[in-house]
Design a protein around this motif. Structure first.
Motif, PDB file in Angstrom:
ATOM      1  N   GLU A 141       0.828  -1.214   0.000  1.00 45.45           N
ATOM      2  CA  GLU A 141       0.000   0.000   0.000  1.00 45.45           C
ATOM      3  C   GLU A 141       0.858   1.257   0.000  1.00 45.45           C
ATOM      4  O   GLU A 141       0.828   2.054  -0.930  1.00 45.45           O
ATOM      5  CB  GLU A 141      -0.903  -0.009   1.233  1.00 45.45           C
ATOM      6  N   GLN A 142       1.612   1.422   1.058  1.00 44.95           N
ATOM      7  CA  GLN A 142       2.462   2.601   1.215  1.00 44.95           C
ATOM      8  C   GLN A 142       3.490   2.298   2.294  1.00 44.95           C
ATOM      9  O   GLN A 142       3.266   1.433   3.130  1.00 44.95           O
ATOM     10  CB  GLN A 142       1.621   3.806   1.632  1.00 44.95           C
TER      11      GLN A 142
ATOM     12  N   THR B  99      -4.768   5.380   6.084  1.00 47.30           N
ATOM     13  CA  THR B  99      -5.010   4.723   4.793  1.00 47.30           C
ATOM     14  C   THR B  99      -5.127   5.774   3.689  1.00 47.30           C
ATOM     15  O   THR B  99      -5.842   6.765   3.851  1.00 47.30           O
ATOM     16  CB  THR B  99      -6.310   3.897   4.876  1.00 47.30           C
ATOM     17  N   PRO B 100      -4.425   5.581   2.566  1.00 45.45           N
ATOM     18  CA  PRO B 100      -4.543   6.564   1.485  1.00 45.45           C
ATOM     19  C   PRO B 100      -5.936   6.542   0.839  1.00 45.45           C
ATOM     20  O   PRO B 100      -6.566   5.487   0.765  1.00 45.45           O
ATOM     21  CB  PRO B 100      -3.469   6.128   0.477  1.00 45.45           C
ATOM     22  N   THR B 101      -6.385   7.689   0.397  1.00 46.25           N
ATOM     23  CA  THR B 101      -7.675   7.771  -0.292  1.00 46.25           C
ATOM     24  C   THR B 101      -7.500   7.269  -1.730  1.00 46.25           C
ATOM     25  O   THR B 101      -6.371   7.184  -2.236  1.00 46.25           O
ATOM     26  CB  THR B 101      -8.169   9.227  -0.358  1.00 46.25           C
ATOM     27  N   HIS B 102      -8.616   7.003  -2.385  1.00 45.18           N
ATOM     28  CA  HIS B 102      -8.533   6.599  -3.795  1.00 45.18           C
ATOM     29  C   HIS B 102      -7.880   7.696  -4.632  1.00 45.18           C
ATOM     30  O   HIS B 102      -7.109   7.407  -5.538  1.00 45.18           O
ATOM     31  CB  HIS B 102      -9.936   6.270  -4.334  1.00 45.18           C
TER      32      HIS B 102
ATOM     33  N   ILE C 180      -4.166   7.475  -4.156  1.00 45.56           N
ATOM     34  CA  ILE C 180      -3.601   6.300  -4.861  1.00 45.56           C
ATOM     35  C   ILE C 180      -3.551   6.585  -6.361  1.00 45.56           C
ATOM     36  O   ILE C 180      -2.570   6.259  -7.041  1.00 45.56           O
ATOM     37  CB  ILE C 180      -4.423   5.028  -4.563  1.00 45.56           C
TER      38      ILE C 180
ATOM     39  N   SER D 220      -5.667  -1.499  -1.388  1.00 48.90           N
ATOM     40  CA  SER D 220      -5.056  -0.292  -1.966  1.00 48.90           C
ATOM     41  C   SER D 220      -4.219  -0.654  -3.183  1.00 48.90           C
ATOM     42  O   SER D 220      -4.270   0.023  -4.217  1.00 48.90           O
ATOM     43  CB  SER D 220      -4.177   0.434  -0.943  1.00 48.90           C
TER      44      SER D 220
ATOM     45  N   HIS E 193      -3.323  -7.749   2.797  1.00 44.00           N
ATOM     46  CA  HIS E 193      -2.118  -7.028   3.204  1.00 44.00           C
ATOM     47  C   HIS E 193      -1.630  -7.662   4.511  1.00 44.00           C
ATOM     48  O   HIS E 193      -2.445  -7.959   5.394  1.00 44.00           O
ATOM     49  CB  HIS E 193      -2.453  -5.546   3.429  1.00 44.00           C
TER      50      HIS E 193
END
Ligand code: URA
Length: 203
Positions: free
Chosen positions: A52-53, A109-112, A115, A140, A171
């Motif tokens: 994800e990140q 958590t990253p947003t769409h 991403i 993600s 994940h």
């Protein structure tokens, strides 16, 4: 910014070094993010893993999957007989998105939208790296690869993002979050089974 750069140079970066220079020189597009954590591993590998990140440790050490989620990931790779050094490992989002709480940096958590911002980089990266098979670690990564929302519960296992075959799994931090030990073990075994599936696809 990457589109502007693409327009100004007229062509996408041709090497991983050129792409990584662009990524490193770009500002973070997520709150918190300090340095870019680049992908690592050989070109033309059998497997490329997409996370994800970067998290706190990845941001500090500048390498993907070297913190607590990385420890689970490493254990699962070992259980499945996959050599990490032979895989390419990267993230959908290249900067650590976090919220500072006291001394701690709490993962967000990253947003769409976030991403999507990083998606062009990931696509160029995979075009250059040319893995035989991509493994998406969580929703993600799946969103970054597919360009649309994908539910892990619905599409887990061998799947396709656009027309590209891939394996979708959880994940590893999902396993970290489980309080129940027996459930964590079951989920770990399922994660290893997904990695075994990825290996079997290569045969
Ligand atoms: N989680 C990810 O998705 N990637 C990392 O590199 C570390 C934790």
């Amino acid at each position: 910014p990457e589109r502007a750069l693409l327009r100004s140079t007229g062509s996408p970066p041709l090497s991983l070094e050129a792409l990584n220079e662009i990524i490193t020189a770009s500002d973070a597009f997520v709150p918190g993010g300090t340095r870019a954590v680049l992908g690592e591993g050989p070109l033309r590998p059998d497997l490329a893993f997409i996370g994800e990140q970067p998290g706190d440790q990845e941001d500090i050490q500048g390498r993907p999957f070297v913190g607590p989620a990385g420890a689970i990931f490493d254990r699962a790779l070992a259980a499945s007989g996959i050599s990490r050094a032979e895989c390419y490992i990267t993230n959908a989002v290249k900067h650590f998105k976090y919220e500072q709480r006291g001394k701690r940096r709490i993962h967000q958590t990253p947003t769409h939208g976030e991403i999507k911002h990083y998606r062009w980089w990931l696509q160029e990266e995979l075009k250059i790296v040319q893995p035989k098979l991509v493994v998406a670690l969580g929703a993600s990564a799946a969103f970054a690869l597919a360009g649309r929302p994908v539910k892990v519960s619905e599409s887990r296992g061998l799947t396709k993002f656009d027309t590209v075959p891939a394996v979708l799994t959880i994940h590893p931090s999902y396993i970290l979050r489980l309080q129940d030990k027996a459930q964590a073990e079951t989920e770990f075994a399922k994660f290893v089974a997904d990695l075994n599936l990825a290996r079997a696809c290569l045969a």
